[in-house]
Design an enzyme around this catalytic site. Sequence first.
Site, PDB file in Angstrom:
ATOM      1  N   GLU A 154       6.055   7.935   6.562  1.00  0.00           N
ATOM      2  CA  GLU A 154       7.383   7.722   5.961  1.00  0.00           C
ATOM      3  C   GLU A 154       8.329   6.955   6.885  1.00  0.00           C
ATOM      4  OE1 GLU A 154       8.905  11.510   4.599  1.00  0.00           O
ATOM      5  OE2 GLU A 154       7.784  11.355   2.733  1.00  0.00           O
ATOM      6  N   GLU A 312       1.515  12.572  -0.870  1.00  0.00           N
ATOM      7  CA  GLU A 312       1.987  13.946  -0.674  1.00  0.00           C
ATOM      8  C   GLU A 312       2.596  14.453  -1.964  1.00  0.00           C
ATOM      9  OE1 GLU A 312       4.866  14.550   2.403  1.00  0.00           O
ATOM     10  OE2 GLU A 312       3.806  13.258   3.813  1.00  0.00           O
TER      11      GLU A 312
END
Length: 678
Positions: A154, A312
Amino acid sequence: MKDRKFRVSEFIHGADYNPDQWLDMPDIIEEDFRLLVPAGMNSATIGIFSWNKFEPQEEQYNFAWLDQIMDRMADAKMKVILATPSGARPAWMDKKYPEILRVSSERVRNLHGIRHNHCWQSPYYRRKTQQINQILAERYGKHPALFMWHISNEYQGECHCDLCQKAFRDWLRKKYHNDMKLLNHEWCTDVWSHGFGSFDEIESPSNRGEHLIHGMNLDWRRFVTEETLDFFQSECVPLRELTPDIPITTNFMGQNMDFNQWKLAPYMDIMSWDSYPEWSMGRQQDMDAAIEASFCHDRFRSMKMQPFLVMESTPSLINWRTINKLKRPGMHELSVVQAIAHGADSIQYFQWRKCRGEGEKLHGAVIDHYGKEDTRVFQEVSRVGELLGKMQTIAGSDTDSKAAVLYDWENSWAIEDLQGWRSPRLYLETVYQHYKALRKLGINVDVIDEETPLDKYRIVAAPMLYMLRSGIAERLKQFAAKGGSLILTYGTGEVNENDLCYLGGFPAEGLMELAGLRAEEMDVLCDGEYNEIRLSENNKIYQADSYCELIYPKEGCEVLAFYTDDFYAGKAAVTRNQWKAGACFYIATRPEQKYLDTLYQQIAQEQGMELLWGILPEGIDLAVRRTETEEYYFIMNFSGESVQMPLPKQLQNSSVFPDDKAAKEIYLEKYGYIILKD
Ligand code: GLA
Ligand code: ZN
């Protein structure tokens, strides 16, 4: 550069796996390997924040633990998605090389800790990340378990240190050909004595200093985008060189606006994102969350026009909202099916096993602190594993969309930065409304940006296209000229890509001709305040909120609806202008959803598109994936109630997938779904 492309051949069901948090408890790791099978996993993502375990002291490495895990993963036939560890660093490194630590826009250097706390420019950190990535590639590049590289985690944020200031100035020098006059012109710096005499006088935007030069703010965001991309590419150098056949991805956050995610897409082999919709906050919120989730799925698919990964998600709950509710029984499976329906080829979790301590100890995971498989969550995950196993024929398949919604990152930056109109601006919320109206027709929708080619679409909705860049105006005109239906709204075509207002009337760049009108003034409404529109066709009245632009249609432009209230009562609010073989609709206000639903239905009918159910019942999501021989219709119920729908004639010969029964009726329980194979 050629757009990179990679597709998986079977669905991935996996999780972030952190054995490095359990090395002193070998029994736990034994259990992990035992439980992978009943959980139906075929993949694990390893090493995301493991730098301290790889290199506990400078240049002293320890990979013994990972060697063992990789070998066991290979024995278990698991696909390992191996991460590079740059998202977080060992303390020794920050202590010895403080240049890595990020500097805030207030020009304060951070202390060691947390994640994503590194300067994008630091020469030491670039060298060091390349070095550790090279070691990983040398050590595991040929390992049978290695399936994919997961770069960092991320990517986010920005740094304002001296190195970044210098890089920003160099970037500006290049963009403005070393010409201060040009920069001053494009940034409109004659206002408030803002003119710069040399590039060296320029500092990155800060609330303690300059932050009102919109052109500079945009350039800063673009620069941060390129810095992020450059850092990503620098991480990839040893991996591309040593393991050219191993695909590369990085996991993106849904709506993070720090950098323009689209600019990184061509350099990924496959897109992946982390999906955490806000479920269980009531019926309406579930339906909204379903729309927001499908929008992001559609966007990540559209960014490379191919399937993507859900890197995720949580099997149960998260830990970072104010209220962190459990997913209700059944919601996990439904949200998995939704991701697949919209083009995902994986369902992966954060995380496999709950950590014992620190901030994420109460975040959902496949295995609870309790440690065994007889939990509700584990059982639901295991059912998903089984289901994905039965659905393998869909993996890697395509999505064919005839409609698109344009949601542009840089436009969003410009809209958020403008001073005026109203707050909140509601750009994304407005895009959602148009997207929802299209989705309710049961047609696939791409989510595109200003640079995406438009040729394959018949309907393009481009709400609040305030900033025009990349020749978009010309391409919209061509799209309509060739027979497309284009939908524009208030606030369109006001500034160019450096945020300078167009002179000579809005919407600019020929869009006035295309829309057949001129927009003159923007009135705004407070939250809870409304105007109304009255349709010319049947006098039906709909509420309108937030924005009421005053538009002046030219001859030949048809007025579809008028305002009913205020000093502009009786003036045009919605118009349709024929443009060669196509049409441009202009919606000058923000009408309630019901109106958009019917308008888009009319537009689709005008385009001769086949709508199997007309307008779908509230809370029903429908998406279609296509293989070479079959079409799969996913019909999913987020409404919180059971729903009965007719089986359309066109699908009467379809079968229910994966059970392979003849399709008879569509009855969906609360959180139910059906997949029809045609
Ligand atoms: C992000 C991160 C993960 C984890 C989850 C928790 O997506 O990538 O490491 O922190 O949030 O929801
Ligand atoms: Zn920096």
